[in-house]
Motif scaffolding. Structure first.
Motif, PDB file in Angstrom:
ATOM      1  N   ASN A 319       0.829  -1.209   0.000  1.00  0.00           N
ATOM      2  CA  ASN A 319       0.000   0.000   0.000  1.00  0.00           C
ATOM      3  C   ASN A 319       0.860   1.254   0.000  1.00  0.00           C
ATOM      4  O   ASN A 319       0.577   2.214  -0.717  1.00  0.00           O
ATOM      5  CB  ASN A 319      -0.916   0.014   1.237  1.00  0.00           C
ATOM      6  CG  ASN A 319      -2.125  -0.886   1.040  1.00  0.00           C
ATOM      7  OD1 ASN A 319      -2.283  -1.510  -0.019  1.00  0.00           O
ATOM      8  ND2 ASN A 319      -2.973  -0.962   2.045  1.00  0.00           N
ATOM      9  N   GLU A 330      -4.376   7.587   0.145  1.00  0.00           N
ATOM     10  CA  GLU A 330      -4.428   6.687   1.304  1.00  0.00           C
ATOM     11  C   GLU A 330      -5.872   6.374   1.663  1.00  0.00           C
ATOM     12  O   GLU A 330      -6.195   5.251   2.078  1.00  0.00           O
ATOM     13  CB  GLU A 330      -3.761   7.343   2.529  1.00  0.00           C
ATOM     14  CG  GLU A 330      -2.358   7.875   2.304  1.00  0.00           C
ATOM     15  CD  GLU A 330      -1.278   6.882   2.715  1.00  0.00           C
ATOM     16  OE1 GLU A 330      -1.646   5.722   2.996  1.00  0.00           O
ATOM     17  OE2 GLU A 330      -0.088   7.268   2.727  1.00  0.00           O
ATOM     18  N   SER A 331      -6.744   7.362   1.494  1.00  0.00           N
ATOM     19  CA  SER A 331      -8.150   7.181   1.865  1.00  0.00           C
ATOM     20  C   SER A 331      -8.796   6.069   1.024  1.00  0.00           C
ATOM     21  O   SER A 331      -9.587   5.280   1.522  1.00  0.00           O
ATOM     22  CB  SER A 331      -8.910   8.491   1.671  1.00  0.00           C
ATOM     23  OG  SER A 331      -8.797   8.910   0.317  1.00  0.00           O
ATOM     24  N   GLU A 334      -7.587   2.689   2.245  1.00  0.00           N
ATOM     25  CA  GLU A 334      -8.250   2.328   3.506  1.00  0.00           C
ATOM     26  C   GLU A 334      -9.714   1.944   3.294  1.00  0.00           C
ATOM     27  O   GLU A 334     -10.177   0.924   3.789  1.00  0.00           O
ATOM     28  CB  GLU A 334      -8.187   3.488   4.498  1.00  0.00           C
ATOM     29  CG  GLU A 334      -6.916   3.480   5.323  1.00  0.00           C
ATOM     30  CD  GLU A 334      -6.731   4.791   6.061  1.00  0.00           C
ATOM     31  OE1 GLU A 334      -7.739   5.356   6.553  1.00  0.00           O
ATOM     32  OE2 GLU A 334      -5.560   5.253   6.112  1.00  0.00           O
TER      33      GLU A 334
END
Lengths: 424, 424
Positions: A319, A330-331, A334
């Motif tokens: 990631n 990143e969102s 996630e």
């Protein structure tokens, strides 16, 4: 006139015991077919005299008129092929001085800066220069000369090409072998078949079998030779025949075209890899790979001159790497997970940007055997292809098979997705 | 007690004509060796009844007691292996109803959402359920059941394992095959050899031959079986023997260790790839590749669980990609060229940074066939390995061979460079 039967004898304990993959058998098989030979048997054995002898006798018993042996020409004592072929063809062995001089010269050039044992090397050179009387001596390209050995006058034993094991050396002396008078006399008696390959995606083998049965009942397949082969998710059909059966082949190909027009992507020997390179026509591509781990990049850089169209690949396995190298938010990682349509899209767009390419395609999936879940089982792969002018294609699949199968099929699917954009 | 002889018959026109690479022969060879069998011959032929029959008869003539066939179990008319093995073992063929039901169920699960011709599929299923009387039926893992077929009572013909062509299906039913009573009775009569592999770099084959000759003169090699194999720049030596010759093997290995201590990097079956994974012990690596085009990344992501140590690879094929993805200064690319120690260093440092890894290694070179010059001939490759705590190693080489050889050897050299840092 019939095709002349040929056989290939691959020797080498390292091949038989699976420590190296044989590249010579397949290469020779293709060359011999192109030259009009019917390759009937390929056999593999250790460097054991009795096994090599048995395979040569087997080829003889099967009416084979040309045998190519590979391997067993090295400087060590377990390299015995030349001697065994000499016996088989009833030829006395002798030390050929000009060949010995050639080998010594090659070795001297090679070892000038090395601190190798020259006495050991010279014993090896002498061994490699011992050849059957009357043979044509080929090369050497490495240190092992190849040989074309004829059977005694009046014998129905095959002619034997004795070729070295290293593929580069074998291929370097091949043209010399097929230019010998011995080979040319044989080739004059054979007939070169015509062939056509068609490739398709998304059709099961049983459908192809049914189409062939129906064609056979309606028009008859006659003497067409048809091979179907499913590989990496693509179906290949090769039709080969004598020159006089061309109309029959054309009729069969027309039947396939009528039934599978949407699925057929190639009607020549051209692979999807080659089509993309041709269709790119100077434009460039970039990749964003995860579960394929560089496999697609490796595939696209096999051809010489890949730098004309290939910008690069970001192999982002974690990631963090996806975020840093390809600017995947990143969102998204996630919220949706690394294997998601959203992340596939961001990866492809990131690759397009960072490599400044005209086309980019991404692959993110679960190759297994671990990492699967109920929602995203092993084999789940997300693809996204995008162009610098904003066109795009997305695809989600669950691919069957083990880790390597999933990786190989994912690479093939990505190429088909890319092709659909490149050919627009 | 001797080892029982075994043979492998690979059928399939697509294998013989080199359209697919056979993965089953090598896999089966390793399994059979582990189980104590002497694999004597591997043979490959088309899906032609007379050729398959000839190979089975050849195996019989060579004293082979176990034959594994692969391929030719598909639903199409050219898939004939089961019938031919039935004939060979003098067994009548019959439609096995329970097997047909199993195949139908598998097909139904698979095609629930597909729009495939069910009539064609069922004809295929019926064909695949026709098996020799008295055979053990294995699987199926795909749609083709495997078979263990015994010859008639009192015959000296071999037992035949009839296995499907797709490697995943073959491997899935292998354990069933070796758990049959028929196989176990055979295995009880064979002897499992012990073996040891040593691997080294930078030693020519002729030196190894000399060491072996000297050992033979001094102590005698006895019944040790020794295979030497040069691959991708590494030399492998496999010593195998009956359990009672263990002391002899240990003495030979000691002689190699005395003479080649600096060159030997492995004395077990462990490859350099596996050593690195073990030595990393939780730490991570990243790559910067140019001429290898993703090959090293692909190699490091073959094992399941690669995400534990592999961060990623920047496959930067162009100067622009090296600058943008790896922050290689444009000035270095202009002044020294993409294939230079300076650029190799910047690439490795760039990969370390962008992937946030503990170790990074770079490869930049000229794989050929074009792009060489007098100063930098084809085969020139620059390597640089670096750690997050600032240790480093640089290496410049000119690797021999063609494009693919240069790529493969470069990947191997990079791993050895990385290993030297990881093992410190």
């Amino acid at each position: 006139m019939d095709q002349i039967r040929a056989g290939i004898v691959v020797t080498g304990t390292e091949v038989l015991t699976a420590r190296i993959v044989d590249r010579n058998g397949p290469w020779l098989s293709e060359r011999l077919r192109e030259l009009g030979f019917d390759v009937v048997h390929i056999t593999i054995c250790r460097d054991r005299p009795e096994d090599i002898r048995a395979q040569l006798e087997f080829m003889h018993s099967q009416g084979v008129e040309l045998v190519c042996t590979t391997g067993g020409l090295g400087p060590t004592a377990d390299d015995l092929t030349a001697t065994i072929v000499g016996e088989f063809c009833e030829r006395e062995m002798y030390l050929d001085e000009p060949t010995l001089e050639k080998i010594r010269e090659i070795i001297a050039n090679f070892t000038r800066r090395m601190n190798w044992d020259t006495e050991a090397l010279d014993a090896g050179s002498r061994k490699q220069a011992v050849v059957p009387r009357g043979a044509d001596i080929l090369g050497p390209a490495g240190t092992a000369p190849g040989l074309v050995v004829r059977p005694p006058e009046g014998s129905d034993k095959p002619i034997v090409f004795v070729l070295p094991g290293p593929p580069g050396e074998l291929q370097a002396i091949w043209n010399e072998a097929i230019e010998t008078e011995t080979f040319k006399a044989l080739q004059d008696r054979t007939v070169v078949f015509e062939e056509q390959m068609i490739r398709m995606i998304g059709v099961p083998e049983s459908d192809i079998a049914k189409t062939l049965r129906e064609f056979d009942e309606a028009e008859g397949l006659g003497d067409l030779e048809i091979t179907t082969c499913l590989r990496k998710g693509e179906m290949e059909i090769l039709v080969s025949h004598r020159p006089e059966d061309r109309a029959k082949r054309e009729s069969l190909i027309a039947a396939f075209n009528a039934q599978y027009s949407g699925a057929i992507f190639s009607q020549s020997a051209e692979t999807v890899d080659e089509q993309i390179v041709r269709l790119l026509d100077g434009r460039t591509i970039a990749l964003a790979e995860s579960c394929t781990g560089g496999l697609l990049a490796q595939r696209l850089t096999v051809p010489a001159g890949a730098s004309k169209y290939f910008q690069g690949s970001a192999v982002t396995y974690t990631n963090a790497a996806k975020a840093r190298v390809l600017s995947v938010p990143e969102s998204e990682l996630e919220e949706f997970g690394a294997v998601s349509p959203q992340v596939a899209k961001s990866m492809a767009e990131g690759a397009l940007d960072v490599f400044q390419a005209d086309f980019a395609v991404s692959i993110t999936g679960i190759a297994g055997p671990d990492g699967g879940s109920k929602e995203k089982p092993v084999g789940t792969v997300e693809f996204y292809a995008v162009t610098a002018d904003g066109r795009n294609r997305a695809l989600s699949l669950v691919l069957p098979g083990r880790r390597q199968d999933v990786q190989e099929r994912a690479a093939t699917v990505a190429l088909h997705l890319l092709r659909s954009l490149v050919s627009e």
